[in-house]
Each structure stands twice: as C-alpha cells, then as structure tokens.
Design a protein around this motif. Structure first.
Motif, PDB file in Angstrom:
ATOM      1  N   VAL A 113      36.124   3.394 -30.696  1.00  0.00           N
ATOM      2  CA  VAL A 113      35.207   4.819 -30.605  1.00  0.00           C
ATOM      3  C   VAL A 113      33.996   4.662 -31.473  1.00  0.00           C
ATOM      4  CG1 VAL A 113      35.065   7.235 -30.915  1.00  0.00           C
ATOM      5  CG2 VAL A 113      37.148   6.197 -29.740  1.00  0.00           C
ATOM      6  N   SER A 114      34.319   4.124 -32.678  1.00  0.00           N
ATOM      7  CA  SER A 114      33.147   4.002 -33.854  1.00  0.00           C
ATOM      8  C   SER A 114      32.221   2.864 -33.186  1.00  0.00           C
ATOM      9  CB  SER A 114      33.811   3.426 -35.192  1.00  0.00           C
ATOM     10  OG  SER A 114      34.492   2.466 -35.042  1.00  0.00           O
ATOM     11  N   ASN A 115      32.632   1.857 -32.660  1.00  0.00           N
ATOM     12  CA  ASN A 115      31.942   0.850 -31.892  1.00  0.00           C
ATOM     13  C   ASN A 115      30.773   1.010 -31.047  1.00  0.00           C
ATOM     14  OD1 ASN A 115      32.768  -1.079 -33.835  1.00  0.00           O
ATOM     15  ND2 ASN A 115      34.323  -2.000 -32.727  1.00  0.00           N
ATOM     16  N   GLN A 116      31.262   2.256 -30.245  1.00  0.00           N
ATOM     17  CA  GLN A 116      30.332   2.772 -29.003  1.00  0.00           C
ATOM     18  C   GLN A 116      28.958   3.242 -29.737  1.00  0.00           C
ATOM     19  OE1 GLN A 116      32.566   5.650 -26.770  1.00  0.00           O
ATOM     20  NE2 GLN A 116      34.123   3.928 -26.062  1.00  0.00           N
ATOM     21  N   PRO A 117      28.760   3.907 -30.586  1.00  0.00           N
ATOM     22  CA  PRO A 117      27.546   4.154 -30.945  1.00  0.00           C
ATOM     23  C   PRO A 117      26.802   3.163 -31.776  1.00  0.00           C
ATOM     24  CG  PRO A 117      29.129   5.187 -32.425  1.00  0.00           C
ATOM     25  CD  PRO A 117      29.882   4.562 -31.189  1.00  0.00           C
ATOM     26  N   GLU A 118      27.686   2.295 -32.201  1.00  0.00           N
ATOM     27  CA  GLU A 118      26.922   1.184 -33.077  1.00  0.00           C
ATOM     28  C   GLU A 118      26.138   0.018 -32.110  1.00  0.00           C
ATOM     29  OE1 GLU A 118      26.181  -1.676 -36.175  1.00  0.00           O
ATOM     30  OE2 GLU A 118      27.013   0.660 -36.205  1.00  0.00           O
ATOM     31  N   VAL A 119      26.687   0.184 -30.745  1.00  0.00           N
ATOM     32  CA  VAL A 119      25.980  -0.498 -29.827  1.00  0.00           C
ATOM     33  C   VAL A 119      24.583  -0.060 -29.548  1.00  0.00           C
ATOM     34  CG1 VAL A 119      26.193  -1.597 -27.297  1.00  0.00           C
ATOM     35  CG2 VAL A 119      28.235  -1.654 -28.930  1.00  0.00           C
ATOM     36  N   HIS A 120      24.719   1.226 -29.433  1.00  0.00           N
ATOM     37  CA  HIS A 120      23.570   2.036 -29.072  1.00  0.00           C
ATOM     38  C   HIS A 120      22.414   1.688 -30.342  1.00  0.00           C
ATOM     39  CE1 HIS A 120      25.054   3.763 -25.488  1.00  0.00           C
ATOM     40  NE2 HIS A 120      26.044   4.129 -26.142  1.00  0.00           N
ATOM     41  N   LEU A 121      22.787   1.808 -31.554  1.00  0.00           N
ATOM     42  CA  LEU A 121      22.045   1.556 -32.646  1.00  0.00           C
ATOM     43  C   LEU A 121      21.503   0.342 -32.630  1.00  0.00           C
ATOM     44  CD1 LEU A 121      23.969   3.676 -35.250  1.00  0.00           C
ATOM     45  CD2 LEU A 121      21.949   4.283 -34.070  1.00  0.00           C
ATOM     46  N   GLN A 122      22.378  -0.796 -32.132  1.00  0.00           N
ATOM     47  CA  GLN A 122      21.988  -2.232 -32.224  1.00  0.00           C
ATOM     48  C   GLN A 122      20.905  -2.593 -31.485  1.00  0.00           C
ATOM     49  OE1 GLN A 122      23.240  -4.018 -34.555  1.00  0.00           O
ATOM     50  NE2 GLN A 122      22.432  -6.111 -34.334  1.00  0.00           N
ATOM     51  N   ILE A 123      20.837  -1.656 -30.303  1.00  0.00           N
ATOM     52  CA  ILE A 123      19.545  -1.798 -29.351  1.00  0.00           C
ATOM     53  C   ILE A 123      18.188  -1.405 -30.200  1.00  0.00           C
ATOM     54  CG2 ILE A 123      18.622  -1.002 -27.193  1.00  0.00           C
ATOM     55  CD1 ILE A 123      21.448  -0.659 -26.152  1.00  0.00           C
ATOM     56  N   PHE A 124      18.423  -0.385 -31.072  1.00  0.00           N
ATOM     57  CA  PHE A 124      17.115  -0.018 -31.745  1.00  0.00           C
ATOM     58  C   PHE A 124      16.711  -1.018 -32.842  1.00  0.00           C
ATOM     59  CE2 PHE A 124      18.848   4.036 -30.192  1.00  0.00           C
ATOM     60  CZ  PHE A 124      17.444   4.361 -29.613  1.00  0.00           C
ATOM     61  N   LYS A 125      17.852  -1.742 -33.244  1.00  0.00           N
ATOM     62  CA  LYS A 125      17.428  -2.962 -34.272  1.00  0.00           C
ATOM     63  C   LYS A 125      16.850  -4.127 -33.728  1.00  0.00           C
ATOM     64  CE  LYS A 125      21.118  -1.368 -37.454  1.00  0.00           C
ATOM     65  NZ  LYS A 125      22.487  -1.804 -38.399  1.00  0.00           N
ATOM     66  N   TRP A 126      17.165  -4.360 -32.394  1.00  0.00           N
ATOM     67  CA  TRP A 126      16.665  -5.838 -31.740  1.00  0.00           C
ATOM     68  C   TRP A 126      15.176  -5.943 -32.082  1.00  0.00           C
ATOM     69  CZ3 TRP A 126      19.643  -5.155 -26.458  1.00  0.00           C
ATOM     70  CH2 TRP A 126      21.059  -5.655 -26.911  1.00  0.00           C
ATOM     71  N   PRO A 127      14.206  -4.806 -31.982  1.00  0.00           N
ATOM     72  CA  PRO A 127      12.702  -5.216 -32.151  1.00  0.00           C
ATOM     73  C   PRO A 127      12.447  -5.590 -33.715  1.00  0.00           C
ATOM     74  CG  PRO A 127      13.256  -3.073 -31.032  1.00  0.00           C
ATOM     75  CD  PRO A 127      14.255  -3.735 -31.130  1.00  0.00           C
ATOM     76  N   MET A 128      13.328  -5.456 -34.811  1.00  0.00           N
ATOM     77  CA  MET A 128      13.171  -5.843 -35.943  1.00  0.00           C
ATOM     78  C   MET A 128      13.305  -7.281 -36.116  1.00  0.00           C
ATOM     79  SD  MET A 128      15.245  -2.917 -38.112  1.00  0.00           S
ATOM     80  CE  MET A 128      14.914  -1.257 -37.949  1.00  0.00           C
ATOM     81  N   TRP A 129      14.165  -7.977 -35.225  1.00  0.00           N
ATOM     82  CA  TRP A 129      14.185  -9.219 -35.269  1.00  0.00           C
ATOM     83  C   TRP A 129      12.921  -9.969 -35.001  1.00  0.00           C
ATOM     84  CZ3 TRP A 129      18.769 -12.052 -36.107  1.00  0.00           C
ATOM     85  CH2 TRP A 129      19.793 -11.393 -36.349  1.00  0.00           C
ATOM     86  N   LEU A 130      11.955  -9.327 -34.224  1.00  0.00           N
ATOM     87  CA  LEU A 130      10.630 -10.059 -33.886  1.00  0.00           C
ATOM     88  C   LEU A 130       9.686  -9.345 -34.759  1.00  0.00           C
ATOM     89  CD1 LEU A 130       9.009 -11.749 -32.203  1.00  0.00           C
ATOM     90  CD2 LEU A 130       8.809  -9.926 -30.591  1.00  0.00           C
ATOM     91  N   LEU A 131       9.776  -8.160 -35.423  1.00  0.00           N
ATOM     92  CA  LEU A 131       8.611  -7.466 -36.234  1.00  0.00           C
ATOM     93  C   LEU A 131       8.809  -7.993 -37.434  1.00  0.00           C
ATOM     94  CD1 LEU A 131       6.691  -5.217 -36.326  1.00  0.00           C
ATOM     95  CD2 LEU A 131       8.521  -3.548 -36.982  1.00  0.00           C
ATOM     96  N   GLY A 132      10.164  -8.252 -37.930  1.00  0.00           N
ATOM     97  CA  GLY A 132       9.992  -8.821 -39.455  1.00  0.00           C
ATOM     98  C   GLY A 132       9.282 -10.298 -39.476  1.00  0.00           C
ATOM     99  N   PRO A 133       9.626 -11.191 -38.716  1.00  0.00           N
ATOM    100  CA  PRO A 133       8.943 -12.410 -39.041  1.00  0.00           C
ATOM    101  C   PRO A 133       7.542 -12.223 -38.704  1.00  0.00           C
ATOM    102  CG  PRO A 133      11.190 -12.868 -37.773  1.00  0.00           C
ATOM    103  CD  PRO A 133      11.005 -11.363 -37.940  1.00  0.00           C
ATOM    104  N   SER A 134       6.935 -11.363 -37.557  1.00  0.00           N
ATOM    105  CA  SER A 134       5.823 -11.306 -37.505  1.00  0.00           C
ATOM    106  C   SER A 134       4.974 -10.630 -38.739  1.00  0.00           C
ATOM    107  CB  SER A 134       5.462 -10.186 -36.239  1.00  0.00           C
ATOM    108  OG  SER A 134       6.380 -10.791 -35.222  1.00  0.00           O
TER     109      SER A 134
END
Length: 341
Positions: A113-134
């Motif tokens: 149950v606690s991992n379900q919102p974590e999956v949704h929050l991880q989607i919002f973290k994906w742009p950081m993988w490109l924004l940080g190196p940029s």
C-alpha cells in the motif's frame, strides 16, 4: 402417527365426583366445595402443550457444542479444586509461527500500500534525471567552452579575477541544484526504515587528505614566489588570476562534503566527482591564461602537475563508486536471502 404432524387434542375436562360419606363432613362444607369447583374450572381452561419436532424456516437452528475430537470426552475433569480441572498442557493455543506469518503478511500489505503512492511520486522524479545533468552542462561547460576568453580575461587585474570567480560561482549554483535533485531522487518518500547513508571514516580521511594536498600547493607556490625560493618571480595578482578561482571552489567543495557527511545524505559519494570534473577544466583554463600572461615555466609545470593529480583523484573516486556499488548489491542480496529464510 407421523411426528411431523401437529397433534392438538381437545380440551381436557375433569369431572370431580361429589361423594357423601357419613364419616367425613368436609365435603358438605360450601367453602371446600367452592375450592374444588374453581380448581376444576382452571384445569378445564388450560390447554395441553403442542408437540412438534419440525422447526419453522424463520427460526434459527439449535447450536450444539460438540468436541472435534470425539475420542477425548474429558473436557473438564472433576477435581477437588476448581482450578485443577483446567489442564494447561491440553489447552490449545495459537502457535507462534502462525502469529509471525500473520505479522509478515500484514507487513507486506502495508509495504504494498505504501509503495503505490511511491510509484506515482517516482514518475515526477524522472524529469530530474535529465534536468540535473542539464544544469551541470549549462552552468559549467557552456561558459567555459563557448564563451570567448577575451570577454572574461582583460589582463592581470582584479576585474579579470572577479569575472573568473563569477563563472565558477555560476557553476557552483548548478552543482548545488544538481546535488539537491540527486538527494531528492535517492530518498524514498515514505521510507520503511530511516535512511542513514554514512560515509566510512577511511573514505573521509583519504578524501580530505587529497583536498588538503590540492589546497596546499597554491599556497606553497605563493610562498616560494614571494620568498625568492623559485625564480623568476610571479606577481601576486597573476597567481591569483591563475589559481584564485581554483582555491575558492576547492574550499566550497570541502564545505559541501562535510555537510553531506554530517547530514548523512546519499549524495556524499558523487559530490567529489561533480567538483573534480570541473576542477580539471579550471586548471586547463589556467594553462591558457598562463600562456597569455607569459608565466614562468615552473608555474606552468606546477599547474600541469595539479591537472595530473586531480585526474588521478577522479579515477580513484570512480573506482570507489564501483566498489560501493558492488558492496550495496551484495548487501541487498544478503538481505533478500535473510528475509526469504
């Protein structure tokens, strides 16, 4: 007669004979006669019970408590003491293994149950993988590689020194934002256990030793040039233009590493790499500026030595990243095996 049929008999009437005996005068009393008359009327008014073996569909079935073990009929043995009838050995209790399994199942459900919102929050973290190196590319490489040196360096003066420090400050802002994004991506939103990524003492010692060596070399050059130990003499402003931004950014790196160790941030392993990669560019820029300033040969050789030193330290840092990644994978496998057993 079938038991399923309800048998209702007619009202029962009882006739009490009125006998006259010469020896008994009691029957001649009107009070006694009235009592018998009332009794007979009461019996005459009563109805016989209705006998039925079938149960109406709206009535619940009778509950019968029968022992599962038919062989063991001794539920409570009769003893002298009431507490002696309860045998502690014969009483059945819930096994501890079932309790542990139930707790594990509940824990897994809570984790799911606690991992379900974590999956949704991880989607919002994906742009950081490109924004940080940029950000690192924009604030560090773009000004150094594409900005004309003539627009920044105007000669051995304070204005040139401040312009070079400004470029390094822009990169420092990008590096800070990158580290914050990396920390946000590394930390789970709802951790099951508190995340404490602590750097080993040996790592802190050798990393600090490398920083101190790189920090001490420019001051040794300044002391040797000022005291006349090395010739020809290099003015202070020229040395500040060549190695001043390098010393300032190295101080910021030492402070940042100490803060990541103190806060136990998971980015303590990549912090030196972020700064050391840009430091090599700083020193290469210093070699270009040294050629324009006609710096002495010993200054140019020292800067080349610093480039080699930090390339070596950067390689060691990358080896440490690979080593820590292997240790983390091994510990994760051991944890999975321990949880499975």
């Amino acid at each position: 007669m079938n038991q399923g049929v309800i048998s209702v008999s007619c009202p029962l009437s009882i006739t009490i004979p009125q006998g006259h005996h010469k020896n008994f005068k009691i029957f001649k009393s009107p009070k006694v006669f009235n009592a018998f008359t009332l009794r007979s009327r009461f019996i005459h008014a009563r109805r016989p019970p209705i006998c039925c073996t079938q149960i109406n569909p709206w009535e619940p079935a009778p509950i019968t408590f029968v022992s599962e073990n038919e062989e063991d009929d001794t539920f409570l043995k009769r003893t002298e003491n009431i507490f002696g009838s309860l045998d502690a050995d014969s009483t059945t209790e819930a096994p501890e293994v079932e309790t542990k399994e139930l707790v594990e199942v509940e824990t897994k459900e809570v984790v799911e149950v606690s991992n379900q919102p974590e999956v949704h929050l991880q989607i919002f973290k994906w742009p950081m993988w490109l924004l940080g190196p940029s950000l690192l590319l924009t604030t560090g490489m773009a000004p150094t590689l594409w900005l004309p040196m003539s627009s920044v360096f105007l000669g051995p003066n304070v204005a040139s020194l401040l312009s070079l420090i400004g470029l390094d400050c822009i990169y420092n802002l990008g590096a800070m934002l990158f580290l914050l994004m990396a920390d946000a991506c590394a930390r789970p939103k709802q951790p099951i256990k508190p995340l404490r990524s602590e750097a080993p003492f040996s790592y802190q010692f050798w990393n600090m030793l490398a920083n101190v060596v790189g920090f001490a070399i420019p001051f040794i050059m300044l002391y040797g040039s000022g005291s006349g130990l090395v010739q020809p003499h290099l003015p202070f402003i020229s040395l500040a233009v060549l190695l001043g931004p390098y010393v300032l950014l190295l101080s910021v790196q030492i402070l940042t590493e100490m803060l990541t160790w103190h806060w136990r941030s998971p980015v303590w392993l990549v912090t030196p790499i972020v700064y050391e990669g840009y430091r090599i560019l700083q020193l290469m820029r210093g070699l270009k500026l040294g050629a324009e300033l006609s710096a002495p040969a010993w200054t140019m050789h020292t800067i080349r030595g610093l480039v080699c030193w930090w390339v070596l330290i950067l390689g060691v840092q990358l080896m440490r990243v690979a080593w820590f990644a292997g240790i983390a994978s091994l510990s994760r496998k051991q944890e999975i095996v321990a949880n499975g057993s």
